[in-house]
Design a protein around this motif. Structure first.
Motif, PDB file in Angstrom:
ATOM      1  N   LYS A 162      41.981  44.277  29.858  1.00 29.07           N
ATOM      2  CA  LYS A 162      42.493  45.472  30.522  1.00 29.07           C
ATOM      3  C   LYS A 162      43.563  45.055  31.519  1.00 29.07           C
ATOM      4  CE  LYS A 162      38.171  48.033  30.347  1.00 29.07           C
ATOM      5  NZ  LYS A 162      37.107  48.647  31.165  1.00 29.07           N
ATOM      6  N   THR A 163      44.531  45.935  31.699  1.00 27.59           N
ATOM      7  CA  THR A 163      45.581  45.686  32.682  1.00 27.59           C
ATOM      8  C   THR A 163      45.779  46.928  33.543  1.00 27.59           C
ATOM      9  OG1 THR A 163      47.323  46.411  31.172  1.00 27.59           O
ATOM     10  CG2 THR A 163      46.811  44.058  31.181  1.00 27.59           C
ATOM     11  N   TRP A 164      46.251  46.697  34.759  1.00 28.44           N
ATOM     12  CA  TRP A 164      46.553  47.768  35.703  1.00 28.44           C
ATOM     13  C   TRP A 164      47.942  47.532  36.260  1.00 28.44           C
ATOM     14  CZ3 TRP A 164      41.984  45.319  35.170  1.00 28.44           C
ATOM     15  CH2 TRP A 164      40.851  46.095  34.959  1.00 28.44           C
ATOM     16  N   ASP A 165      48.770  48.571  36.302  1.00 23.45           N
ATOM     17  CA  ASP A 165      50.056  48.500  36.996  1.00 23.45           C
ATOM     18  C   ASP A 165      49.800  48.817  38.459  1.00 23.45           C
ATOM     19  OD1 ASP A 165      51.646  47.923  34.783  1.00 23.45           O
ATOM     20  OD2 ASP A 165      51.797  50.029  34.240  1.00 23.45           O
ATOM     21  N   TYR A 166      50.293  47.948  39.314  1.00 22.69           N
ATOM     22  CA  TYR A 166      50.086  48.154  40.740  1.00 22.69           C
ATOM     23  C   TYR A 166      51.324  47.674  41.489  1.00 22.69           C
ATOM     24  CZ  TYR A 166      47.956  47.986  45.365  1.00 22.69           C
ATOM     25  OH  TYR A 166      47.676  48.169  46.694  1.00 22.69           O
TER      26      TYR A 166
ATOM     27  N   THR B 255      36.146  36.239  34.091  1.00 24.78           N
ATOM     28  CA  THR B 255      36.010  35.320  35.213  1.00 24.78           C
ATOM     29  C   THR B 255      36.779  35.778  36.435  1.00 24.78           C
ATOM     30  OG1 THR B 255      37.859  33.992  34.407  1.00 24.78           O
ATOM     31  CG2 THR B 255      35.644  33.340  33.716  1.00 24.78           C
ATOM     32  N   GLY B 256      37.510  36.864  36.317  1.00 23.35           N
ATOM     33  CA  GLY B 256      38.268  37.354  37.457  1.00 23.35           C
ATOM     34  C   GLY B 256      39.512  38.082  37.005  1.00 23.35           C
ATOM     35  N   TYR B 257      40.473  38.161  37.912  1.00 20.96           N
ATOM     36  CA  TYR B 257      41.712  38.876  37.652  1.00 20.96           C
ATOM     37  C   TYR B 257      42.883  37.997  38.048  1.00 20.96           C
ATOM     38  CZ  TYR B 257      38.595  42.872  37.454  1.00 20.96           C
ATOM     39  OH  TYR B 257      37.578  43.721  37.116  1.00 20.96           O
ATOM     40  N   VAL B 258      43.988  38.108  37.318  1.00 23.07           N
ATOM     41  CA  VAL B 258      45.213  37.391  37.636  1.00 23.07           C
ATOM     42  C   VAL B 258      46.335  38.401  37.817  1.00 23.07           C
ATOM     43  CG1 VAL B 258      44.582  35.217  36.527  1.00 23.07           C
ATOM     44  CG2 VAL B 258      45.703  36.997  35.190  1.00 23.07           C
ATOM     45  N   ILE B 259      47.368  37.990  38.529  1.00 23.16           N
ATOM     46  CA  ILE B 259      48.524  38.841  38.806  1.00 23.16           C
ATOM     47  C   ILE B 259      49.729  38.243  38.106  1.00 23.16           C
ATOM     48  CG2 ILE B 259      50.035  39.755  40.609  1.00 23.16           C
ATOM     49  CD1 ILE B 259      47.681  39.329  42.561  1.00 23.16           C
TER      50      ILE B 259
ATOM     51  N   THR C  82      37.598  40.139  42.339  1.00 20.56           N
ATOM     52  CA  THR C  82      37.446  41.569  42.085  1.00 20.56           C
ATOM     53  C   THR C  82      38.826  42.215  41.962  1.00 20.56           C
ATOM     54  OG1 THR C  82      37.471  42.215  44.410  1.00 20.56           O
ATOM     55  CG2 THR C  82      35.311  41.641  43.452  1.00 20.56           C
ATOM     56  N   LEU C  83      38.841  43.422  41.420  1.00 21.08           N
ATOM     57  CA  LEU C  83      40.089  44.160  41.298  1.00 21.08           C
ATOM     58  C   LEU C  83      40.670  44.471  42.680  1.00 21.08           C
ATOM     59  CD1 LEU C  83      42.125  45.513  39.442  1.00 21.08           C
ATOM     60  CD2 LEU C  83      40.647  47.526  39.403  1.00 21.08           C
TER      61      LEU C  83
ATOM     62  N   CYS D  61      53.702  45.359  39.747  1.00 17.91           N
ATOM     63  CA  CYS D  61      53.097  44.147  39.207  1.00 17.91           C
ATOM     64  C   CYS D  61      52.011  44.550  38.224  1.00 17.91           C
ATOM     65  CB  CYS D  61      52.476  43.303  40.316  1.00 17.91           C
ATOM     66  SG  CYS D  61      53.674  42.793  41.537  1.00 17.91           S
ATOM     67  N   VAL D  62      51.513  43.591  37.494  1.00 18.21           N
ATOM     68  CA  VAL D  62      50.430  43.842  36.556  1.00 18.21           C
ATOM     69  C   VAL D  62      49.242  42.980  36.947  1.00 18.21           C
ATOM     70  CG1 VAL D  62      49.711  43.711  34.137  1.00 18.21           C
ATOM     71  CG2 VAL D  62      52.033  44.407  34.695  1.00 18.21           C
ATOM     72  N   ILE D  63      48.087  43.616  37.062  1.00 19.39           N
ATOM     73  CA  ILE D  63      46.840  42.895  37.301  1.00 19.39           C
ATOM     74  C   ILE D  63      46.115  42.874  35.961  1.00 19.39           C
ATOM     75  CG2 ILE D  63      44.640  42.866  38.537  1.00 19.39           C
ATOM     76  CD1 ILE D  63      46.079  44.459  40.775  1.00 19.39           C
ATOM     77  N   GLU D  64      45.674  41.707  35.545  1.00 17.81           N
ATOM     78  CA  GLU D  64      45.101  41.532  34.214  1.00 17.81           C
ATOM     79  C   GLU D  64      43.748  40.832  34.307  1.00 17.81           C
ATOM     80  OE1 GLU D  64      46.398  38.854  30.380  1.00 17.81           O
ATOM     81  OE2 GLU D  64      47.954  39.664  31.669  1.00 17.81           O
ATOM     82  N   GLU D  65      42.790  41.303  33.519  1.00 18.49           N
ATOM     83  CA  GLU D  65      41.499  40.615  33.459  1.00 18.49           C
ATOM     84  C   GLU D  65      41.693  39.234  32.854  1.00 18.49           C
ATOM     85  OE1 GLU D  65      38.021  43.844  32.727  1.00 18.49           O
ATOM     86  OE2 GLU D  65      39.282  43.409  31.011  1.00 18.49           O
ATOM     87  N   ASP D  66      40.963  38.267  33.353  1.00 13.40           N
ATOM     88  CA  ASP D  66      41.031  36.913  32.826  1.00 13.40           C
ATOM     89  C   ASP D  66      39.662  36.565  32.249  1.00 13.40           C
ATOM     90  OD1 ASP D  66      42.451  34.505  32.367  1.00 13.40           O
ATOM     91  OD2 ASP D  66      41.371  33.574  34.014  1.00 13.40           O
TER      92      ASP D  66
END
Length: 74
Positions: A3-7, A32-36, A56-57, A10-15
């Motif tokens: 899953k990805t989120w536009d914020y 395991t977390g989120y990457v930007i 966390t997100l 930028c894009v926050i993506e599940e890792d």
């Protein structure tokens, strides 16, 4: 598929981390977390990933805010 989120541009993506369960020969995936990453990032490495991983997100969103404030990676 992650899953990805536009914020804030930028894009926050599940890792994920994958490994094989040897007893059943299936692949398991664990988030395991989120990457930007920058909004213009592609598989050809056009655009930066911000180093590090966020648990966390909400932490990832705070990380975007910090990176935008500092202006180093994004």
């Amino acid at each position: 598929m992650a899953k990805t989120w536009d914020y804030r541009g930028c894009v926050i993506e599940e890792d994920f981390e994958s490994w094989a369960d040897r007893s059943k020969t299936i692949f398991l995936k664990t988030r395991t977390g989120y990457v930007i990453r920058a909004n213009n990032y592609t598989a050809k490495n056009e655009g930066p990933y911000v180093p590090g991983k966020y648990r966390t997100l909400a932490d990832a969103k705070r990380g975007v805010d910090e990176e935008l404030k500092e202006g180093v990676w994004l």
